[in-house]
Design a protein around this motif. Structure first.
Motif, PDB file in Angstrom:
ATOM      1  N   ALA A 152       9.960  -1.499  -8.812  1.00 43.14           N
ATOM      2  CA  ALA A 152       9.262  -0.964  -9.981  1.00 43.14           C
ATOM      3  C   ALA A 152       7.799  -1.389  -9.992  1.00 43.14           C
ATOM      4  CB  ALA A 152       9.959  -1.425 -11.258  1.00 43.14           C
ATOM      5  N   PHE A 153       7.535  -2.628  -9.600  1.00 47.74           N
ATOM      6  CA  PHE A 153       6.169  -3.134  -9.600  1.00 47.74           C
ATOM      7  C   PHE A 153       5.289  -2.361  -8.620  1.00 47.74           C
ATOM      8  CE2 PHE A 153       2.987  -6.397  -8.214  1.00 47.74           C
ATOM      9  CZ  PHE A 153       2.282  -6.452  -9.412  1.00 47.74           C
ATOM     10  N   ASN A 154       5.859  -1.918  -7.490  1.00 52.07           N
ATOM     11  CA  ASN A 154       5.093  -1.132  -6.522  1.00 52.07           C
ATOM     12  C   ASN A 154       4.634   0.185  -7.132  1.00 52.07           C
ATOM     13  OD1 ASN A 154       7.602  -2.125  -4.144  1.00 52.07           O
ATOM     14  ND2 ASN A 154       5.647  -3.140  -4.525  1.00 52.07           N
ATOM     15  N   LEU A 155       5.533   0.874  -7.815  1.00 56.08           N
ATOM     16  CA  LEU A 155       5.179   2.149  -8.437  1.00 56.08           C
ATOM     17  C   LEU A 155       4.177   1.957  -9.564  1.00 56.08           C
ATOM     18  CD1 LEU A 155       7.834   2.885  -6.851  1.00 56.08           C
ATOM     19  CD2 LEU A 155       8.233   4.597  -8.630  1.00 56.08           C
ATOM     20  N   TYR A 156       4.308   0.836 -10.278  1.00 56.55           N
ATOM     21  CA  TYR A 156       3.344   0.498 -11.335  1.00 56.55           C
ATOM     22  C   TYR A 156       1.935   0.390 -10.738  1.00 56.55           C
ATOM     23  CZ  TYR A 156       1.175  -2.280 -15.087  1.00 56.55           C
ATOM     24  OH  TYR A 156       0.353  -2.751 -16.073  1.00 56.55           O
ATOM     25  N   PRO A 163       0.836  -1.212   0.000  1.00 54.29           N
ATOM     26  CA  PRO A 163       0.000   0.000   0.000  1.00 54.29           C
ATOM     27  C   PRO A 163       0.864   1.253   0.000  1.00 54.29           C
ATOM     28  CG  PRO A 163      -0.856  -1.615   1.548  1.00 54.29           C
ATOM     29  CD  PRO A 163       0.492  -2.126   1.102  1.00 54.29           C
ATOM     30  N   GLY A 164       0.358   2.326  -0.558  1.00 50.19           N
ATOM     31  CA  GLY A 164       1.087   3.587  -0.626  1.00 50.19           C
ATOM     32  C   GLY A 164       0.311   4.710   0.037  1.00 50.19           C
ATOM     33  N   ALA A 223       9.975   3.412   2.244  1.00 50.60           N
ATOM     34  CA  ALA A 223      11.219   4.090   1.877  1.00 50.60           C
ATOM     35  C   ALA A 223      11.902   3.385   0.706  1.00 50.60           C
ATOM     36  CB  ALA A 223      12.157   4.148   3.082  1.00 50.60           C
ATOM     37  N   ASP A 224      11.790   2.069   0.666  1.00 50.00           N
ATOM     38  CA  ASP A 224      12.381   1.274  -0.416  1.00 50.00           C
ATOM     39  C   ASP A 224      11.252   0.680  -1.253  1.00 50.00           C
ATOM     40  OD1 ASP A 224      15.203   1.489   0.361  1.00 50.00           O
ATOM     41  OD2 ASP A 224      14.575   0.328   2.116  1.00 50.00           O
ATOM     42  N   SER A 253       5.463   8.068  -7.279  1.00 50.53           N
ATOM     43  CA  SER A 253       6.824   8.166  -6.754  1.00 50.53           C
ATOM     44  C   SER A 253       7.087   7.034  -5.777  1.00 50.53           C
ATOM     45  CB  SER A 253       7.014   9.511  -6.042  1.00 50.53           C
ATOM     46  OG  SER A 253       8.282   9.575  -5.418  1.00 50.53           O
ATOM     47  N   ASP A 254       8.369   6.731  -5.559  1.00 52.89           N
ATOM     48  CA  ASP A 254       8.717   5.874  -4.434  1.00 52.89           C
ATOM     49  C   ASP A 254       8.565   6.697  -3.155  1.00 52.89           C
ATOM     50  OD1 ASP A 254      11.742   6.749  -3.491  1.00 52.89           O
ATOM     51  OD2 ASP A 254      11.390   7.086  -5.636  1.00 52.89           O
ATOM     52  N   GLY A 255       8.379   6.028  -2.021  1.00 52.59           N
ATOM     53  CA  GLY A 255       8.081   6.727  -0.777  1.00 52.59           C
ATOM     54  C   GLY A 255       9.152   7.682  -0.302  1.00 52.59           C
ATOM     55  N   PHE A 256      10.412   7.326  -0.515  1.00 52.10           N
ATOM     56  CA  PHE A 256      11.511   8.187  -0.072  1.00 52.10           C
ATOM     57  C   PHE A 256      11.520   9.502  -0.851  1.00 52.10           C
ATOM     58  CE2 PHE A 256      15.826   9.809  -0.270  1.00 52.10           C
ATOM     59  CZ  PHE A 256      16.239   9.754   1.056  1.00 52.10           C
ATOM     60  N   THR A 257      11.468   9.394  -2.182  1.00 55.74           N
ATOM     61  CA  THR A 257      11.497  10.581  -3.035  1.00 55.74           C
ATOM     62  C   THR A 257      10.237  11.417  -2.857  1.00 55.74           C
ATOM     63  OG1 THR A 257      12.802   9.344  -4.656  1.00 55.74           O
ATOM     64  CG2 THR A 257      11.777  11.386  -5.407  1.00 55.74           C
ATOM     65  N   GLY A 258       9.089  10.745  -2.788  1.00 50.53           N
ATOM     66  CA  GLY A 258       7.827  11.459  -2.637  1.00 50.53           C
ATOM     67  C   GLY A 258       7.764  12.233  -1.340  1.00 50.53           C
TER      68      GLY A 258
END
Length: 344
Positions: free
Chosen positions: A150-154, A120-121, A146-147, A225-230
């Protein structure tokens, strides 16, 4: 509709939480509220208990506690019991202004993850400053992971798409990937891979990479975005906005009588700017990918923000946003498994 609320979360709990619930109760006649926390602290604050149930929770998870350990050990905490009410179908959604990590943990392990979704995001809504007051965009993940792979962002792209369509009422939302440049070959291997995956799916209106400096200008309706960057981008935006307002204020105060008179003439304009940038209008951050709405509102939330967040939850429940996500991932289960396999 029933909403389970952690009455003890946040800097101004339980006073402002209770006030916000009463404001929402007066505005939304179809909602019933469950307030979780110590009875002796909450009951005296409730002026009118119409459609408000107070459920005793004799433990509280503090803002500084280690999230997983606290959720697992404090079974009678206001966060645990409110989340369990959603799990047991005694409530339709869970709201808290408390410990972010504990809320995410309760959402994931108590409310439960939607089948087929890996991670979940955390989703937040931000204003588009170059358009009307109602224009906004959604961004995820902003800190749940934080980590990320690619599939998570998809998968975040699809969750963001349904949230934008059902809650923000944006037709065919533009999906953008947060990156350090707009060119397709920009970024590290993770972002290049995500760009390729999103480009290949016709169910998404993917417009390519977007840069953080263009987010408030409406670069996309959904920013992935990934959680760290977002999270870093979100805090950068918030910090820059506060710094600009402080610079303006300091310049006016140190500029003499002429500056102060000019500021007085522009008072209405400054108020409009502040209103456009006011996060309280947009509700809280939503943990997308769990079986029911789990919403974290700001720790410094006061009554108005709590009321607005409840309005946000009402829209999610009414529009069946979670059901839309469940249905999509159920129908495309085999496709998702294949993409996940090839993304490793």
């Amino acid at each position: 509709m029933k909403i389970a609320i952690d009455a003890m979360g946040g800097d101004y709990a339980p006073t402002e939480i209770v006030k916000g619930v009463e404001l929402a109760r007066d505005k939304y006649s179809e909602i019933e509220f469950q307030l979780y926390g110590p009875l002796d602290q909450i009951k005296p604050l409730v002026k009118n208990n119409e459609r408000i149930d107070i459920i005793n929770a004799d433990e509280v998870i503090g803002m500084g506690e280690e999230p997983v350990r606290a959720v697992m050990r404090k079974k009678n905490s206001s966060i645990d019991l409110a989340a369990k009410a959603v799990k047991d179908h005694q409530a339709d959604a869970f709201l808290s202004a408390g410990n972010t990590g504990a809320i995410l943990t309760a959402g994931l392990f108590i409310v439960g993850r939607i089948k087929g979704i890996d991670r979940p995001g955390l989703t937040t809504t931000m204003p588009v400053v170059t358009r009307g007051d109602q224009s906004k965009f959604v961004m995820l993940d902003v800190g749940a992971n934080a980590d990320s792979k690619a599939f998570n962002l998809y998968q975040y792209a699809f969750m963001g798409k349904y949230y934008a369509e059902q809650v923000l009422k944006i037709k065919n939302p533009r999906i953008g990937l947060l990156n350090n440049g707009t060119e397709p070959d920009k970024g590290d291997m993770l972002h290049k891979h995500v760009h390729k995956l999103l480009s290949q799916n016709d169910d998404l209106n993917f417009i390519g990479n977007v840069e953080s400096r263009e987010l408030l200008n409406g670069a996309a309706d959904v920013v992935v975005s990934d959680g760290f960057t977002g999270n870093a981008a979100l805090k950068g935006i918030e910090g820059a906005a506060l710094s600009v307002m402080n610079v303006i204020k300091d310049t006016i105060m140190s500029g003499g009588l002429r500056s102060k008179l000019g500021a007085l003439m522009l008072k209405k304009s400054f108020k409009q700017i502040g209103n456009k940038m006011d996060y309280s209008k947009y509700g809280g951050a939503v943990l997308m990918g769990v079986k029911a709405p789990v919403v974290k509102t700001h720790g410094s939330s006061k009554a108005t923000t709590v009321r607005n967040t409840i309005g946000q939850i009402k829209t999610m429940v009414d529009s069946k946003t979670v059901n839309q996500i469940v249905n999509y991932f159920d129908v495309h289960a085999d496709e998702m498994k294949e993409i996940k396999k090839n993304s490793k």
